[in-house]
Structures are given as C-alpha cells and as structure tokens.
Design a protein around this motif. Structure first.
Motif, PDB file in Angstrom:
ATOM      1  N   ALA A 173       0.819  -1.214   0.000  1.00  0.00           N
ATOM      2  CA  ALA A 173       0.000   0.000   0.000  1.00  0.00           C
ATOM      3  C   ALA A 173       0.856   1.269   0.000  1.00  0.00           C
ATOM      4  O   ALA A 173       0.655   2.164  -0.826  1.00  0.00           O
ATOM      5  CB  ALA A 173      -0.941  -0.002   1.198  1.00  0.00           C
ATOM      6  N   PHE A 174       1.826   1.349   0.918  1.00  0.00           N
ATOM      7  CA  PHE A 174       2.572   2.591   1.080  1.00  0.00           C
ATOM      8  C   PHE A 174       3.704   2.747   0.067  1.00  0.00           C
ATOM      9  O   PHE A 174       3.908   3.832  -0.474  1.00  0.00           O
ATOM     10  CB  PHE A 174       3.132   2.678   2.505  1.00  0.00           C
ATOM     11  CG  PHE A 174       2.081   2.855   3.553  1.00  0.00           C
ATOM     12  CD1 PHE A 174       1.225   3.946   3.521  1.00  0.00           C
ATOM     13  CD2 PHE A 174       1.932   1.929   4.569  1.00  0.00           C
ATOM     14  CE1 PHE A 174       0.249   4.109   4.486  1.00  0.00           C
ATOM     15  CE2 PHE A 174       0.962   2.083   5.543  1.00  0.00           C
ATOM     16  CZ  PHE A 174       0.107   3.175   5.498  1.00  0.00           C
ATOM     17  N   GLU A 175       4.466   1.692  -0.161  1.00  0.00           N
ATOM     18  CA  GLU A 175       5.600   1.793  -1.087  1.00  0.00           C
ATOM     19  C   GLU A 175       5.162   1.750  -2.553  1.00  0.00           C
ATOM     20  O   GLU A 175       5.707   2.464  -3.381  1.00  0.00           O
ATOM     21  CB  GLU A 175       6.597   0.670  -0.812  1.00  0.00           C
ATOM     22  CG  GLU A 175       7.450   0.874   0.425  1.00  0.00           C
ATOM     23  CD  GLU A 175       8.550   1.902   0.233  1.00  0.00           C
ATOM     24  OE1 GLU A 175       8.872   2.239  -0.926  1.00  0.00           O
ATOM     25  OE2 GLU A 175       9.078   2.384   1.252  1.00  0.00           O
ATOM     26  N   TYR A 176       4.172   0.889  -2.846  1.00  0.00           N
ATOM     27  CA  TYR A 176       3.772   0.711  -4.249  1.00  0.00           C
ATOM     28  C   TYR A 176       2.422   1.341  -4.576  1.00  0.00           C
ATOM     29  O   TYR A 176       1.983   1.306  -5.717  1.00  0.00           O
ATOM     30  CB  TYR A 176       3.754  -0.788  -4.586  1.00  0.00           C
ATOM     31  CG  TYR A 176       5.118  -1.413  -4.542  1.00  0.00           C
ATOM     32  CD1 TYR A 176       6.022  -1.234  -5.583  1.00  0.00           C
ATOM     33  CD2 TYR A 176       5.534  -2.164  -3.440  1.00  0.00           C
ATOM     34  CE1 TYR A 176       7.285  -1.793  -5.549  1.00  0.00           C
ATOM     35  CE2 TYR A 176       6.803  -2.732  -3.389  1.00  0.00           C
ATOM     36  CZ  TYR A 176       7.663  -2.545  -4.443  1.00  0.00           C
ATOM     37  OH  TYR A 176       8.924  -3.094  -4.403  1.00  0.00           O
ATOM     38  N   GLN A 177       1.778   1.905  -3.571  1.00  0.00           N
ATOM     39  CA  GLN A 177       0.496   2.586  -3.736  1.00  0.00           C
ATOM     40  C   GLN A 177      -0.540   1.710  -4.439  1.00  0.00           C
ATOM     41  O   GLN A 177      -1.258   2.139  -5.352  1.00  0.00           O
ATOM     42  CB  GLN A 177       0.679   3.915  -4.481  1.00  0.00           C
ATOM     43  CG  GLN A 177       1.172   5.043  -3.577  1.00  0.00           C
ATOM     44  CD  GLN A 177       0.176   5.333  -2.457  1.00  0.00           C
ATOM     45  OE1 GLN A 177      -0.891   5.906  -2.688  1.00  0.00           O
ATOM     46  NE2 GLN A 177       0.514   4.926  -1.245  1.00  0.00           N
TER      47      GLN A 177
END
Length: 545
Positions: A173-177
């Motif tokens: 979620a956060f690194e690869y959105q």
C-alpha cells in the motif's frame, strides 16, 4: 509476457504430463522408505526405529563426522559410503525441486526489488525483510502486468505470529500505492496491524508534503476479519472487492472508521452496488499462508473470473487436511491426477516436508551436535513416559519447544528454570524445581548431557502438568539409552533427506491442479527467496491470459 522456468536435472514441469511424471517418480522413490515418515520419530528408542534402516548405512554413519551428516539432506555424499547409500541421497536431491534462488529480474524483466524505507522496516527481522522486499516487488510487477486494481493479502494474520503486523499489506500500500485488502483471522491482529499502518501513514504523508506533491491521500491497507476461509467465501470476497468503487474503498480506509472490522459472514454481497461485469480485477497474494489456506487460494483463483493472478508461498504442511481418491476439498491431494493415485502421506510425512536442508547444512558442528542431543533427549523422554506414565503416552503428548528453550539457556550459560515461556507461577515452581538434582559448573554452565537431559525431562513433565514420581530415576534411564542415542544423528539426517522431496510432492500437486484447469493459465513455480534465510521459498505464480 510468458512466464518461463528452467529446472535442473532430469525432470521438468512445463506441462501437466511432465509434472505428473515428476510426481510419479517421487512416489516410486518414496515407497521403499515409507518407514522413515510413517513412524513417529519421538519413538526412536521405544520402537527401535533404526532397525528398519539398512544395517550397512547405520554402520557407516554411526561414527561419521558431524559435518557429513549435516550435509546429507542437501544431497552431499562421501566416496567411502556404500553405493546404495549414495544412490539414496543423490536420488533424493535429484527429485527435489531446485531451491537456489531464481534470478527474478531475468524471468520478469519489469520487476525491480526496492529497498524499503527504514520506517516501514521497523519490527522486521532480517528474514521477514528479505521476504517482504522480494514478494512485494513481485506482487507489484504481476499486478501491473495483468492490469489489476486490488491485491488481496490472504492470511495476513491467519495462524501467524502477532508480530507479523501486516507487513506485506503495508509495503504494497505505502511503497507501491496499490489498493490492498488484507484478510485476517484475528480481529485483535487486525487492530494491531491498523495501528501500525496509521503510524506509517503519518510518515508517508509528511514525506509527500515535504516533496511538494499535490497528492493529499494515501492508499491504506484495509483489513477484513474472516475466522473460517473457504474457497466460496474467498470468491464472494473477491467479487465484493471488485464491485466496490476504487475511490470509495480508499475513502473508507482513510476515514476515522478505518479500524472497523468486517466479518465475511456479515457482508451483504448480493446487495453490494456495482456492475457484475465490472472491469475491476484482483490479485491474490499469500506469504506463507498456512495449511489449507494456500490451496484455498488456488481454488479461488481457478473459479473466480475477477482474480487475474495469484502469487502463493505455502507453509505449515503439517496443518494440511488430507483426503483420498474421492475427496475434492482436502489440502492434499488437490490435483485430479494425484487423487486418482490414492496417495496417503500422513501427518508425520507432512511434518517432515517442513524440514530445511539449507538450515541443516548451515549449522556449525557444535550446533549440529546440540541438535542431535536434543532429539536424543526427546526420544529418551518418550521412554520416561513409556516407563512411568504409560497412560499419558496413550494421548500422544506434545511437549512443545522445550529443547529450543534449553538450548538458548545453555548458550547463555545461565541456570534458569526455563518456565518463562510456559508462564508457570513462582508458587508452582516452589512445588518442585526443574533444577532438582542438576549440578552447575562454576559460572553457571551445565556439566554434562545427563544433567541436561534431567533438566529437559523435568521441563517436559511440567509442560504436561505431570508431577515427578519419587521412584523416577532419570540418570539411570539416560545411561540405559546412551549407547543407542548416538544413532539419532545418522537416522535423523537420512530421514531429513526426504523433507525436500515430500515438500516438492505437495507443491507439484498444487502446480498440477492449476495445469489441469480448462482455462488457459500461465503458471510457474519458482524459488523466490534465499533458502538459507527463508526455507519455504517456493512460490506458485499464475495468471490468466
């Protein structure tokens, strides 16, 4: 792009026929050695299990160097060994699926492994960091290649350690959105995961603000609690995730209600807004999804049109359900080809499939000796139960990880009760002490293996909540068994050589299941992790054309 794989040796699995041929060769090889995994190894002394092994093998190995024994599960042989022994070890190596980490960037040119931000790495040990960095990169690559909108992280907390804290979901979620839905078996695990995600979100929002980005929101992993996950509920959940509007899903995740848990049973799937022919699509991902959960993922992938790809790394084969020829819902066998063979392995074999050849070969000699000693302790403790507590033995008792706790204490050279893990109260300890009759050397080190065994036995009895008998003579029993305890190392090493073969059988069965489907799937099995760091490193990757 077509996924490709190269397999060393005689066997390959590019087609259903090739995979089935490999499986048949494994089964033919295993049949003469079923005594290794049909017997319970804790009964090594009680049932004299070494007598089933070729006498020449035992005679050769009982005085063999420890490092040579530790290399047997990796397929390393010595010239002076009997020909039949060398043939056994080499055949096991040839039949096991290759474990050397694949060069994923060559196989998937669009894949780039990203070094993770220190903030999101907090709490991860080196093993978990290695796994999450690689698997998240792989999932991102596959998700983009099939044009999927959402990733479902299956088993984010299912039978896993609370300290996992949704690492894979949060990195995706956060690194690869990516839009991520994590299925968790425990609502408490989900709360812990969400709190960690909220802390990480603050860091990433600040990073966006400092970079001058106009983006004001972040994808947050959403957690759904599901206590019992079947292929049908996973299919329904997949449909549900696809029918949700992307903006609506992300909005919910960023709202004040982001910690709310949803039970799959409570979802009003039939009345969920959305078009049944929605172009939304999903990817299923599972990092060491335990037992039948990995098989459930495969079934959902094959049956649910919205699921466009799957990346599954299995684990905990001992928890697999096992059925015969007429069973279609068991964890093994899952393919039609293997079901028709009427294969039965049993829990001992599935336990053995969890052995790691790389971990064995990586042990130093001293650690290897200690490992064999602990197996000897457990085998002699079984004799304690047989002689003094036969009624307890009828219940197939398990004493947990007493050996590992003892080894940690020995390493620290500190006299300890060993009850911290078992949460035994001080008042209970006063009733009888684990260290009764145990002499400690100057500085706190245990004097010899006999005393270590006494300590191990008292710890095991306490774990079983059994009071020691006055007439129990543990040192005498140790002396009676000591001459046979030296056979544990050779036996255990020969038995462990079958571990990678049994795991290969279980995973090739899953691969064959996907290859048998009428739909056109691109499917491959690859070793994606360094096996020395992560022994369960084989991933099944499939996508729909």
């Amino acid at each position: 792009m077509v996924l490709e794989m190269e397999v060393r040796g005689k066997y390959s699995c590019n087609t259903p026929a090739e995979t089935l041929e490999w499986i048949e060769a494994i089964i033919e090889f295993l049949n003469p050695y079923r005594f290794f995994f049909e017997a319970n190894v804790v009964n090594f002394l009680k049932d004299r299990l070494w007598e089933a092994v070729d006498k020449d093998w035992i005679a050769c190995l009982q005085n063999e160097r420890v490092e040579y024994l530790l290399q047997i599960p990796s397929g390393v042989v010595q010239e002076h060994w009997p020909a039949s022994l060398k043939e056994y070890v080499l055949a096991a190596k040839m039949l096991a699926f290759p474990r050397e980490q694949a060069k994923l960037q060559k196989i998937l040119p669009g894949m780039t492994v990203t070094s993770l931000n220190p903030v999101i790495l907090q709490g991860m040990n080196p093993k978990k960091k290695h796994e999450v960095e690689i698997l998240s990169s792989l999932v991102n690559c596959i998700t983009k290649s099939v044009g999927a909108h959402t990733v479902i992280d299956v088993g984010a907390g299912q039978l896993t350690n609370l300290l996992e804290q949704g690492y894979l979901s949060q990195v995706l979620a956060f690194e690869y959105q990516l839009s991520v839905v994590a299925i968790d078996a425990s609502s408490h695990h989900g709360v812990v995961t969400s709190k960690r995600a909220e802390r990480i979100k603050k860091h990433y929002l600040a990073k966006l603000h400092n970079s001058g980005s106009s983006k004001e929101t972040l994808n947050m992993p959403r957690t759904i609690t599901c206590h019992i996950l079947s292929s049908s509920t996973l299919k329904e959940l997949s449909n549900y995730c696809c029918q949700l509007d992307e903006k609506q899903l992300n909005g919910r995740c960023l709202s004040n209600d982001s910690h709310k848990r949803y039970l799959v049973e409570d979802l009003q799937l039939s009345s969920t807004p959305g078009n049944a022919d929605s172009v939304s699509s999903l990817v299923l991902a599972g990092l060491h999804a335990c037992g039948d959960l990995s098989v459930t993922m495969l079934r959902a992938f094959s049956e649910c049109k919205e699921v466009k790809a799957i990346i599954s790394v299995g684990c905990c084969y001992n928890l697999l359900s096992e059925g015969g020829q007429g069973s279609c819902d068991s964890g093994f066998p899952v393919s039609k080809g293997v079901r028709l063979m009427g294969i039965s392995l049993g829990k001992n074999a599935r336990d053995l499939a969890c052995q790691s050849a790389e971990r064995w070969s990586g042990l130093e000699n001293e650690a290897g000796v200690q490992n064999f000693d602990l197996h000897a302790f457990r085998a002699i403790f079984q004799m304690v139960l047989d002689r003094y507590y036969p009624e307890v033995l009828l219940t197939s008792p398990s004493i947990g990880r007493q050996g590992k706790a003892l080894r940690r204490q020995q390493k620290k050279k500190l006299p300890s009760s060993g009850f911290a893990e078992n949460k035994i109260s001080t008042s209970e300890l006063e009733t009888y002490s684990l260290t009764d009759g145990v002499n400690f050397a100057e500085g706190g080190g245990l004097i010899d293996n006999c005393n270590l065994f006494v300590k191990f036995s008292y710890s095991g009895l306490r774990h079983l909540r059994i009071k020691p008998l006055q007439e129990m003579d543990l040192p005498r029993l140790w002396r009676e068994c000591q001459s046979y305890a030296g056979l544990i190392g050779p036996y255990w090493s020969l038995r462990a050589a079958l571990g990678p073969v049994l795991e290969s059988l279980l995973l090739l069965d899953r691969l064959l299941f996907l290859q048998e489907q009428e739909s056109a799937f691109e499917v491959v099995m690859l070793p994606i992790f360094d096996p020395a760091l992560s022994p369960r490193n084989l991933a099944i990757i499939a996508r729909k054309s």
